[in-house]
Design a protein around this motif. Sequence first.
Motif, short mmCIF file in Angstrom:
data_model
loop_
_atom_site.label_atom_id
_atom_site.label_comp_id
_atom_site.label_asym_id
_atom_site.label_seq_id
_atom_site.Cartn_x
_atom_site.Cartn_y
_atom_site.Cartn_z
N LEU A 28 37.85 40.61 36.62
CA LEU A 28 37.23 41.01 35.36
C LEU A 28 37.51 40.03 34.23
N ALA A 29 38.40 39.07 34.47
CA ALA A 29 38.81 38.16 33.40
C ALA A 29 37.81 37.01 33.23
N VAL A 30 37.61 36.62 31.99
CA VAL A 30 36.76 35.46 31.69
C VAL A 30 37.45 34.20 32.17
N ASP A 31 38.76 34.12 31.93
CA ASP A 31 39.55 32.98 32.37
C ASP A 31 40.73 33.50 33.19
N SER A 32 40.71 33.26 34.50
CA SER A 32 41.78 33.74 35.38
C SER A 32 42.65 32.60 35.89
N SER A 33 42.53 31.42 35.30
CA SER A 33 43.26 30.26 35.80
C SER A 33 44.77 30.41 35.68
N PHE A 34 45.23 31.18 34.67
CA PHE A 34 46.67 31.33 34.44
C PHE A 34 47.25 32.54 35.18
N MET A 35 46.43 33.29 35.87
CA MET A 35 46.87 34.53 36.53
C MET A 35 47.38 34.23 37.93
N ASP A 36 48.68 34.48 38.15
CA ASP A 36 49.26 34.28 39.48
C ASP A 36 49.40 35.61 40.21
#
Length: 569
Positions: free
Chosen positions: A319-327
């Motif tokens: 659901l996130a617009v930017d998930s690059s930082f999500m581990d």
Amino acid sequence: MSSASIKQGVNTYAEALHPEHAGDVLQEGERWATEEDMSTLRRVADKIPTAAYFVVLTEFCERFTYYGITGPFQNYISNGYQVPNSRPGAIGGGQQMATGLSNFFQFFCYLCPILGAIIADQWLGKYKTILLFSLVYILGNLVLTLTALPVSIRAGGALPGMVIAMITIGLGTGGIKANVSPMVAEQYSRFRPFVRRLKNGKEVLVDRELTIQSIFNWFYWAINVGGLSAIATTELEANVDFWAAYLLPTLMFVFCIVVFWLGRNKYIVSKPTGSIVIKAYRTGRAGLRNYRLAKKENRLVMNESGKKVSWIDYAKPSLAVDSSFMDWDDRFVDELRTAIRSCKIFLCYPIFWLCYGQISNNLISQSGQMNTGSVPNDIMQNIDPLCIIILIPVFDLLIYPGFRRCGLELRPVTRITIGFLVAALAMAYAAIIQHLVYTTGPYYTHPAEGENGFNHISAGLQVPAYILIAIAEIFASVTGLEYAYKQAPESMKSIVMSIFLFTNAGGSILAFCFNSIAVNPHLVENFAIVSGLMGAFTILFFVCFRHYDQRDADEIMDKTMFEKQANEY
């Protein structure tokens, strides 16, 4: 192909599909439950595994030690050493100091499980964490025993020794308590419901939920058998001295460590899962940030039933617009949401623990103002564990199964509500007894000031209060342990259990607020206010969480059907 080969093939496939369910292996006379079985067959608990008994025995030894040393605390702190015509004592700090230090000790013991849970979940695992904190625990026992020697008491070492011991034992207790409860339940490794044919030819549905409930009932039973150690230590306090009263629990704890170590090859040991606390914090922060942004931009998401999804769902990478930082993944967010939801039910528990805490301080002081005959006043608190030892088998083998046979399931919220209500009644009864104490001579509202120090009223009148508290514990405390384990995701069981235990620390904080009226002639108000608070929070609890029972039952059924379909596939 033989039926045995087919069954083994199904078991192997099930393990591959759900690796965490490796214990779900059918045995002779068993088959997987169908949807019809789930609705028609009588539900029963499974046998408790041998490994679980090692953990239960370890908890018995630890609680023997804990209650053995805390039993004499009130007299040890309150009364002076070898004062003629007085009850046993050492520090001479008075009732308020005794109640205050007892509340501090209880608070610290139930604050430290958070530390124990973090260490277990992130680095050491439950087994190694329990062993490590056991060494800390026994160090505190040694300090307490040595500073209770007559030479130390006369030199003024009793008070500083007690404070050091309380801190050290509190740390040890925290590391053990956060992990021993989930560890005992982890020893039962069967997840999916199955049907077992009994010797009489009838079939029953073996249910994991009931098995975990039974495990925690007997786990709590062992806790209270250990709690009877206060009978021995208060007798040693009265007839020998305090050093002997503290030496017995210290020796028992050595046995505790040995028992736990002996079971090392039998345990199912879960591995540490990494930085859950830090990960959960980052996930929650991301969920709040993304939710606020979605609300501001008018792009809130709806679920299948047309309702807005929870704020925590906005931490999902999907659901996130930017998930690059999500581990983390969507599943971790679902687990975190489940953990947060299960912790809500603990919010009313501090008031319950405030009621329960009265048995280790103010009810002991109350019995000290009454005629106990030749029995030490602080032995009265052991009526509570005695009642629990008698009643838990009755509840587990007769009352709960009896309700199920009648088609009435006492699910967690219902049991907890009953427990809270009974606790309120126990405190109301204690207030009535205290009123009778104050209206009976010869010292009336100021007992413990004369040569004998008590009013002429029998301490036997206290017994119903302890019976009511024991019933309240079976309904509320045992169910709380069970709920904390069953509702917590696999990766967060120690953390959720430590949060439940922390509610006990919350009860100790509340008890500090009552210190000013925890003295004569205000003890009637003390018990009455605690009773009123518990009654009010019982109503609040039921209003807020009554729908949880049906929701949890529906979720269990949905999960069971999903796994059944997956196995058939």
